[in-house]
Write an enzyme that holds these catalytic residues in place. Sequence first.
Site, PDB file in Angstrom:
ATOM      1  N   ARG A  75      10.161  -5.787   8.288  1.00 35.55           N
ATOM      2  CA  ARG A  75       9.025  -6.193   7.433  1.00 35.55           C
ATOM      3  C   ARG A  75       9.541  -6.424   6.012  1.00 35.55           C
ATOM      4  O   ARG A  75      10.209  -5.548   5.449  1.00 35.55           O
ATOM      5  CB  ARG A  75       8.007  -5.059   7.440  1.00 35.55           C
ATOM      6  CG  ARG A  75       6.711  -5.348   6.768  1.00 35.55           C
ATOM      7  CD  ARG A  75       5.822  -4.107   6.777  1.00 35.55           C
ATOM      8  NE  ARG A  75       5.171  -3.854   8.041  1.00 35.55           N
ATOM      9  CZ  ARG A  75       4.666  -2.665   8.407  1.00 35.55           C
ATOM     10  NH1 ARG A  75       4.755  -1.632   7.586  1.00 35.55           N
ATOM     11  NH2 ARG A  75       4.085  -2.508   9.568  1.00 35.55           N
ATOM     12  N   ARG A 144       4.232   1.350  -0.298  1.00 36.44           N
ATOM     13  CA  ARG A 144       4.510   0.155   0.518  1.00 36.44           C
ATOM     14  C   ARG A 144       4.337  -1.128  -0.300  1.00 36.44           C
ATOM     15  O   ARG A 144       4.067  -1.076  -1.498  1.00 36.44           O
ATOM     16  CB  ARG A 144       3.532   0.136   1.703  1.00 36.44           C
ATOM     17  CG  ARG A 144       3.546   1.386   2.574  1.00 36.44           C
ATOM     18  CD  ARG A 144       4.754   1.364   3.464  1.00 36.44           C
ATOM     19  NE  ARG A 144       4.756   2.449   4.433  1.00 36.44           N
ATOM     20  CZ  ARG A 144       4.281   2.365   5.684  1.00 36.44           C
ATOM     21  NH1 ARG A 144       3.681   1.265   6.089  1.00 36.44           N
ATOM     22  NH2 ARG A 144       4.394   3.387   6.514  1.00 36.44           N
ATOM     23  N   CYS A 437       3.821  -2.951  19.685  1.00 36.44           N
ATOM     24  CA  CYS A 437       3.408  -1.735  18.986  1.00 36.44           C
ATOM     25  C   CYS A 437       3.390  -0.546  19.950  1.00 36.44           C
ATOM     26  O   CYS A 437       2.671  -0.557  20.948  1.00 36.44           O
ATOM     27  CB  CYS A 437       2.022  -1.913  18.359  1.00 36.44           C
ATOM     28  SG  CYS A 437       1.498  -0.388  17.557  1.00 36.44           S
ATOM     29  N   CYS A 476      -5.778   0.116  18.623  1.00 35.68           N
ATOM     30  CA  CYS A 476      -5.913   1.583  18.578  1.00 35.68           C
ATOM     31  C   CYS A 476      -6.667   1.947  17.304  1.00 35.68           C
ATOM     32  O   CYS A 476      -6.921   1.080  16.463  1.00 35.68           O
ATOM     33  CB  CYS A 476      -4.531   2.252  18.649  1.00 35.68           C
ATOM     34  SG  CYS A 476      -3.716   2.459  17.065  1.00 35.68           S
TER      35      CYS A 476
HETATM   36 FE1  SRM Z   1      -0.310  -0.483  10.558  1.00 36.92          FE
HETATM   37  C1  SRM Z   1       1.395   1.869  12.224  1.00 36.92           C
HETATM   38  C2  SRM Z   1       1.317  -2.866  12.236  1.00 36.92           C
HETATM   39  C3  SRM Z   1      -1.460  -2.731   8.340  1.00 36.92           C
HETATM   40  C4  SRM Z   1      -2.647   1.786   9.457  1.00 36.92           C
HETATM   41  N1  SRM Z   1       1.146  -0.470  11.970  1.00 36.92           N
HETATM   42  C5  SRM Z   1       1.757   0.624  12.489  1.00 36.92           C
HETATM   43  C6  SRM Z   1       2.961   0.235  13.362  1.00 36.92           C
HETATM   44  C7  SRM Z   1       4.156   0.224  12.471  1.00 36.92           C
HETATM   45  C8  SRM Z   1       3.166   1.107  14.625  1.00 36.92           C
HETATM   46  C9  SRM Z   1       4.143   2.256  14.484  1.00 36.92           C
HETATM   47  O1  SRM Z   1       3.919   3.162  13.668  1.00 36.92           O
HETATM   48  O2  SRM Z   1       5.131   2.243  15.206  1.00 36.92           O
HETATM   49  C10 SRM Z   1       2.505  -1.185  13.752  1.00 36.92           C
HETATM   50  C11 SRM Z   1       3.639  -2.146  14.102  1.00 36.92           C
HETATM   51  C12 SRM Z   1       3.171  -3.148  15.122  1.00 36.92           C
HETATM   52  C13 SRM Z   1       4.138  -4.254  15.322  1.00 36.92           C
HETATM   53  O3  SRM Z   1       4.679  -4.359  16.447  1.00 36.92           O
HETATM   54  O4  SRM Z   1       4.353  -5.039  14.410  1.00 36.92           O
HETATM   55  C14 SRM Z   1       1.626  -1.536  12.586  1.00 36.92           C
HETATM   56  N2  SRM Z   1      -0.014  -2.396  10.276  1.00 36.92           N
HETATM   57  C15 SRM Z   1       0.624  -3.238  11.130  1.00 36.92           C
HETATM   58  C16 SRM Z   1       0.446  -4.686  10.728  1.00 36.92           C
HETATM   59  C17 SRM Z   1       1.655  -5.551  11.030  1.00 36.92           C
HETATM   60  C18 SRM Z   1      -0.806  -5.234  11.425  1.00 36.92           C
HETATM   61  C19 SRM Z   1      -0.952  -6.732  11.429  1.00 36.92           C
HETATM   62  O5  SRM Z   1      -1.144  -7.254  12.531  1.00 36.92           O
HETATM   63  O6  SRM Z   1      -0.883  -7.364  10.391  1.00 36.92           O
HETATM   64  C20 SRM Z   1       0.119  -4.492   9.234  1.00 36.92           C
HETATM   65  C21 SRM Z   1       1.357  -4.463   8.385  1.00 36.92           C
HETATM   66  C22 SRM Z   1       1.020  -4.292   6.952  1.00 36.92           C
HETATM   67  C23 SRM Z   1       2.188  -4.397   6.024  1.00 36.92           C
HETATM   68  O7  SRM Z   1       2.634  -5.516   5.795  1.00 36.92           O
HETATM   69  O8  SRM Z   1       2.622  -3.378   5.502  1.00 36.92           O
HETATM   70  C24 SRM Z   1      -0.504  -3.109   9.251  1.00 36.92           C
HETATM   71  N3  SRM Z   1      -1.731  -0.432   9.101  1.00 36.92           N
HETATM   72  C25 SRM Z   1      -2.136  -1.518   8.388  1.00 36.92           C
HETATM   73  C26 SRM Z   1      -3.379  -1.237   7.735  1.00 36.92           C
HETATM   74  C27 SRM Z   1      -4.195  -2.208   6.900  1.00 36.92           C
HETATM   75  C28 SRM Z   1      -3.859  -2.140   5.439  1.00 36.92           C
HETATM   76  O9  SRM Z   1      -2.952  -1.426   5.014  1.00 36.92           O
HETATM   77  O10 SRM Z   1      -4.533  -2.828   4.688  1.00 36.92           O
HETATM   78  C29 SRM Z   1      -3.731   0.065   8.083  1.00 36.92           C
HETATM   79  C30 SRM Z   1      -5.053   0.787   7.705  1.00 36.92           C
HETATM   80  C31 SRM Z   1      -5.100   1.195   6.287  1.00 36.92           C
HETATM   81  C32 SRM Z   1      -4.496   2.546   6.092  1.00 36.92           C
HETATM   82  O11 SRM Z   1      -3.272   2.630   5.974  1.00 36.92           O
HETATM   83  O12 SRM Z   1      -5.240   3.521   6.088  1.00 36.92           O
HETATM   84  C33 SRM Z   1      -2.674   0.561   8.926  1.00 36.92           C
HETATM   85  N4  SRM Z   1      -0.532   1.539  10.779  1.00 36.92           N
HETATM   86  C34 SRM Z   1      -1.583   2.277  10.296  1.00 36.92           C
HETATM   87  C35 SRM Z   1      -1.451   3.634  10.755  1.00 36.92           C
HETATM   88  C36 SRM Z   1      -2.389   4.828  10.421  1.00 36.92           C
HETATM   89  C37 SRM Z   1      -1.973   5.469   9.133  1.00 36.92           C
HETATM   90  C38 SRM Z   1      -2.697   6.765   8.890  1.00 36.92           C
HETATM   91  O13 SRM Z   1      -3.201   6.963   7.792  1.00 36.92           O
HETATM   92  O14 SRM Z   1      -2.733   7.604   9.793  1.00 36.92           O
HETATM   93  C39 SRM Z   1      -0.295   3.666  11.570  1.00 36.92           C
HETATM   94  C40 SRM Z   1       0.268   4.870  12.335  1.00 36.92           C
HETATM   95  C41 SRM Z   1       1.064   5.797  11.470  1.00 36.92           C
HETATM   96  O15 SRM Z   1       1.373   5.521  10.329  1.00 36.92           O
HETATM   97  O16 SRM Z   1       1.384   6.849  11.995  1.00 36.92           O
HETATM   98  C42 SRM Z   1       0.240   2.339  11.562  1.00 36.92           C
HETATM   99 FE1  SF4 Z   2      -0.521  -0.802  16.634  1.00 35.05          FE
HETATM  100 FE2  SF4 Z   2      -2.798   0.486  16.421  1.00 35.05          FE
HETATM  101 FE3  SF4 Z   2      -1.784  -0.717  14.311  1.00 35.05          FE
HETATM  102 FE4  SF4 Z   2      -2.749  -2.173  16.216  1.00 35.05          FE
HETATM  103  S1  SF4 Z   2      -3.929  -0.719  14.972  1.00 35.05           S
HETATM  104  S2  SF4 Z   2      -0.777  -2.496  15.232  1.00 35.05           S
HETATM  105  S3  SF4 Z   2      -2.282  -0.991  18.010  1.00 35.05           S
HETATM  106  S4  SF4 Z   2      -0.888   0.993  15.334  1.00 35.05           S
END
Ligand code: SRM
Ligand code: SF4
Length: 558
Positions: A75, A144, A437, A476
């Site tokens: 990323r 980030r 994912c 999820c």
């Molecule tokens: Fe996310 C984890 C993809 C935005 C909350 N997210 C992941 C992971 C890295 C899975 C992992 O931990 O192994 C996913 C990778 C999937 C893949 O194969 O690419 C993933 N998140 C994404 C992306 C690529 C979704 C998308 O389709 O665009 C976004 C990348 C953003 C970036 O450029 O940095 C993405 N993730 C978000 C957002 C939205 C935002 O930030 O505006 C959230 C919700 C907001 C927040 O953070 O509260 C978000 N992602 C999570 C979480 C839950 C965090 C928590 O507070 O518990 C996880 C799981 C974790 O961190 O344990 C997670």
């Molecule tokens: Fe993976 Fe859940 Fe984030 Fe979708 S919402 S990319 S399934 S961690």
Amino acid sequence: MAKAVNLSPIEKIKKESNNLRGTITESLRDEITGAIVEEDQAVIKFHGMYQQDDRDIREERASKKLDRLYTFMIRLRLPGGFLTPEQWIATHNIAGENSTGIIKITTRQTLQLHGLIKSKIKPTIRAFNEAKLDSIATCGDINRNVVCSSHPKQSSIHNEIFSYADKISQLLMPKTKAYYEIWLDEEKILDKKEEEDLLYQDRYLPRKFKIAIAIPPNNDVDAFANDIGLIAIIENEKLLGYNIAVGGGLSATHGNDATYPRLATVIGFCNSEEQTLKAVYETLTIQRDFGNRSDRKLARLKYTLDKFGVEWFKQELENRIGFKLEKPREYTFNERSDYYGWHQNHEGLWYYTLFVENGRVLDTDEVKLKSALLAVAKAGTANFRFTCNQNIILSDIADQHKSKIETLLQNHGVIKHTTGTSAIRKNSMACVALNTCPLALAEGQRYLPSLISKIEPLLQKHQLSEEDIIIRMTGCPNGCARPYVAEIGLVGTAYGKYNMHIGGDHQGERLNKLFKHNLNEAAILLQLDKLFEKFNKSRMSFERFGDFALNEVNQLLN
Ligand code: SRM
Ligand code: SF4
């Protein structure tokens, strides 16, 4: 200070990682496996990478006693989501040579490449480095990618506000040189004092940390879903400062009531760059010192804030920054959508915002998007900006170059695709989910397009085709496509099943509510059909679907 009891295992890994080096170099050399050792999987996140495997073939490989097919996702760090045309060409080439070829625009306006095998990571980072791009701190327990509203037409002082994304990103970068040493073969740091990190120290933050800058009236960045949301306050074309909102975050865990989505709380106003940067920095130090380091499910700033209270937080922040926050200034958000098509800014420069379904840049039979963007980049007359709605703005185009760009987009089917796409599809987002994912329970970006094709006829049936309804899906409950602030949020619970949340507002200032559990496709369509019918018959004039839906869900809950 948080007591050092029952620390989560990641805390130990961070502390013993030799400033985020771990044994990554040795792991990369190991040719027996496509994976890296477990501790390094946590450390490598701070370098902007995740180890993944192809989940579509996991079982088949297991049945043949084969190891999982391990690959890596990388990323980029792109504060404000900006690339020059040369950088887009470099990304296009790197994607083709080293990854699946698909370039994914994320919901935080940066780019991801998937499917890199271990031996390709280093060449990828080196190629990005040549294009002046890096992936430092885009994952891991650290600040980030800083996001900023990317619509230049919004304000004549957009560039001034935009520059804060970069300033904040720089301010909160880790001091370790591990990235340069491991990936770019720079000389080893012998005197560790050179890497002393007053902000992150040796255990970094308890959890990931996210910052967004919004320029009213458009809340395209979903400011309140971030640990810190900065809201630009503008008067007479002058930036007065920022309201600061803290403690947003969306993730929840099914069946764990202690976890919940929370919108950031506006706590005050900073009247200068110095004040703003100080407040941002010290918010991180508070989270560093008081965040939960035992239970990662409860480690985000939102839980720290709810545990100690907003007033306590404000007081602690004022003690650390050495000045009082002013009262929050007034602002109004009224939308979150991107401004599709051609627009012109105050200097006469042109912008074309094109629709990229779920942020996936690839060529299909109908739309040759990837080829179009390469051709546009090669023309060298447009910059690339990515939006938090996973779209692209081709920007800063002078009058004399507009028609060439228009022709290129026309010839590749991009304009037809952007103008011909339905309102609901243009307001849709899905996360990556399967097949990469590891946390996905259900499909995301691979499924939402076909579901929308079945929702569109329902909207037509109820004369709602023109309605801008924000619909978001995740595989999820982690909330990566921010479904809890959508008017319709579909959150995966199991393969083919989703919880349906409804009632978010149009501008991202209200969480939606759980309406129905575990719906399959037929049940989702049935529920939407009923809701759309009632909305069409009983809506008040100008009522948004989300506002109507809130009443529906409230009635159900009462
Ligand atoms: Fe996310 C984890 C993809 C935005 C909350 N997210 C992941 C992971 C890295 C899975 C992992 O931990 O192994 C996913 C990778 C999937 C893949 O194969 O690419 C993933 N998140 C994404 C992306 C690529 C979704 C998308 O389709 O665009 C976004 C990348 C953003 C970036 O450029 O940095 C993405 N993730 C978000 C957002 C939205 C935002 O930030 O505006 C959230 C919700 C907001 C927040 O953070 O509260 C978000 N992602 C999570 C979480 C839950 C965090 C928590 O507070 O518990 C996880 C799981 C974790 O961190 O344990 C997670
Ligand atoms: Fe993976 Fe859940 Fe984030 Fe979708 S919402 S990319 S399934 S961690």
